[in-house]
Design a protein around this motif. Sequence first.
Motif, PDB file in Angstrom:
ATOM      1  N   MET A   4       0.841  -1.185   0.000  1.00 35.58           N
ATOM      2  CA  MET A   4       0.000   0.000   0.000  1.00 35.58           C
ATOM      3  C   MET A   4       0.884   1.244   0.000  1.00 35.58           C
ATOM      4  N   PRO A   5       0.530   2.237  -0.828  1.00 36.53           N
ATOM      5  CA  PRO A   5       1.351   3.458  -0.871  1.00 36.53           C
ATOM      6  C   PRO A   5       1.220   4.255   0.431  1.00 36.53           C
ATOM      7  N   PRO A   6       2.160   5.174   0.666  1.00 35.67           N
ATOM      8  CA  PRO A   6       2.044   6.041   1.834  1.00 35.67           C
ATOM      9  C   PRO A   6       0.740   6.843   1.766  1.00 35.67           C
ATOM     10  N   ILE A   7       0.313   7.327   2.905  1.00 37.94           N
ATOM     11  CA  ILE A   7      -0.974   8.020   3.016  1.00 37.94           C
ATOM     12  C   ILE A   7      -0.803   9.537   2.950  1.00 37.94           C
ATOM     13  N   LEU A   8      -1.730  10.173   2.257  1.00 39.19           N
ATOM     14  CA  LEU A   8      -1.901  11.626   2.215  1.00 39.19           C
ATOM     15  C   LEU A   8      -3.275  11.910   2.795  1.00 39.19           C
ATOM     16  N   ILE A   9      -3.353  12.726   3.820  1.00 36.83           N
ATOM     17  CA  ILE A   9      -4.658  13.128   4.349  1.00 36.83           C
ATOM     18  C   ILE A   9      -5.006  14.487   3.755  1.00 36.83           C
ATOM     19  N   LEU A  10      -6.180  14.556   3.161  1.00 32.63           N
ATOM     20  CA  LEU A  10      -6.691  15.783   2.563  1.00 32.63           C
ATOM     21  C   LEU A  10      -7.946  16.166   3.333  1.00 32.63           C
ATOM     22  N   THR A  11      -7.985  17.373   3.883  1.00 34.38           N
ATOM     23  CA  THR A  11      -9.116  17.782   4.711  1.00 34.38           C
ATOM     24  C   THR A  11      -9.891  18.922   4.076  1.00 34.38           C
ATOM     25  N   GLY A  12     -11.120  19.053   4.496  1.00 35.73           N
ATOM     26  CA  GLY A  12     -11.981  20.147   4.071  1.00 35.73           C
ATOM     27  C   GLY A  12     -12.960  20.473   5.181  1.00 35.73           C
ATOM     28  N   PHE A  13     -13.800  21.454   4.954  1.00 38.38           N
ATOM     29  CA  PHE A  13     -14.774  21.885   5.949  1.00 38.38           C
ATOM     30  C   PHE A  13     -16.195  21.733   5.431  1.00 38.38           C
ATOM     31  N   GLU A  14     -17.109  21.550   6.362  1.00 40.48           N
ATOM     32  CA  GLU A  14     -18.527  21.521   5.999  1.00 40.48           C
ATOM     33  C   GLU A  14     -18.971  22.952   5.681  1.00 40.48           C
ATOM     34  N   PRO A  15     -20.099  23.087   5.010  1.00 43.30           N
ATOM     35  CA  PRO A  15     -20.602  24.444   4.716  1.00 43.30           C
ATOM     36  C   PRO A  15     -20.841  25.240   5.997  1.00 43.30           C
ATOM     37  N   PHE A  16     -20.634  26.541   5.918  1.00 47.42           N
ATOM     38  CA  PHE A  16     -20.878  27.417   7.064  1.00 47.42           C
ATOM     39  C   PHE A  16     -21.413  28.745   6.560  1.00 47.42           C
ATOM     40  N   ARG A  17     -21.829  29.587   7.481  1.00 47.66           N
ATOM     41  CA  ARG A  17     -22.408  30.901   7.160  1.00 47.66           C
ATOM     42  C   ARG A  17     -23.566  30.789   6.174  1.00 47.66           C
ATOM     43  N   GLU A  64     -24.125  28.723   3.763  1.00 47.56           N
ATOM     44  CA  GLU A  64     -23.857  28.196   2.418  1.00 47.56           C
ATOM     45  C   GLU A  64     -24.342  26.756   2.324  1.00 47.56           C
ATOM     46  N   ARG A  65     -24.706  26.320   1.120  1.00 49.90           N
ATOM     47  CA  ARG A  65     -25.171  24.939   0.911  1.00 49.90           C
ATOM     48  C   ARG A  65     -24.011  23.972   0.715  1.00 49.90           C
ATOM     49  N   ILE A  66     -22.910  24.441   0.144  1.00 50.75           N
ATOM     50  CA  ILE A  66     -21.742  23.587  -0.068  1.00 50.75           C
ATOM     51  C   ILE A  66     -20.489  24.336   0.352  1.00 50.75           C
ATOM     52  N   ASN A  67     -19.424  23.589   0.548  1.00 56.10           N
ATOM     53  CA  ASN A  67     -18.116  24.183   0.791  1.00 56.10           C
ATOM     54  C   ASN A  67     -17.164  23.507  -0.194  1.00 56.10           C
ATOM     55  N   PRO A  68     -16.597  24.273  -1.127  1.00 58.65           N
ATOM     56  CA  PRO A  68     -15.720  23.672  -2.130  1.00 58.65           C
ATOM     57  C   PRO A  68     -14.572  22.867  -1.543  1.00 58.65           C
ATOM     58  N   SER A  69     -14.072  23.254  -0.373  1.00 55.82           N
ATOM     59  CA  SER A  69     -12.958  22.506   0.217  1.00 55.82           C
ATOM     60  C   SER A  69     -13.367  21.067   0.507  1.00 55.82           C
ATOM     61  N   TRP A  70     -14.573  20.881   1.031  1.00 54.64           N
ATOM     62  CA  TRP A  70     -15.046  19.534   1.327  1.00 54.64           C
ATOM     63  C   TRP A  70     -15.356  18.775   0.042  1.00 54.64           C
ATOM     64  N   GLU A  71     -15.946  19.438  -0.934  1.00 53.80           N
ATOM     65  CA  GLU A  71     -16.295  18.784  -2.200  1.00 53.80           C
ATOM     66  C   GLU A  71     -15.037  18.263  -2.899  1.00 53.80           C
ATOM     67  N   ILE A  72     -13.967  19.046  -2.868  1.00 53.56           N
ATOM     68  CA  ILE A  72     -12.706  18.618  -3.488  1.00 53.56           C
ATOM     69  C   ILE A  72     -12.107  17.449  -2.716  1.00 53.56           C
TER      70      ILE A  72
END
Length: 136
Positions: free
Chosen positions: A1-14, A16-24
């Motif tokens: 198994m290759p090494p791990i990369l953790i990619l984080t994002g946030f839920e929508p706030f203020r 908003e219906r979506i948060n692009p960081s989480w969608e990506i």
Amino acid sequence: MPPILILTGFEPFRGERINPSWEIARSLDGEVIAGMQDKVGARPGRMRESGAANHRAIVRYRPRAVIGLGEAGGRPAVSLERIAINLADERGALARSGDPGIAAVVRGGPDAYFSRLPLSRIIRELDRKDIPRACR
């Protein structure tokens, strides 16, 4: 198994219906990026919750790298941050409750964390693909 990369994002706030960081982050879960297997980190809406959730993911997966994505409403470009300040500033609801909402994300940690990502290469690639960017 290759090494791990953790990619984080946030839920929508203020409201908003979506948060692009989480969608990506969510869309890349399981992908192999630069030879590393991507695992999605948590998506809490508050910095304090995010710090704890990301710490649990780091302990669980022992990643080679962690990339935190975020959203700055109204910013028309991808922003790369060279320095992450170890400060959660959540004055909104917390301030109304009497808590100023300002505290270290990582208690006992340094005042700031410096990125070790190859930012110059990332900037060149964004430019090559005509993706608007800023570096702070």
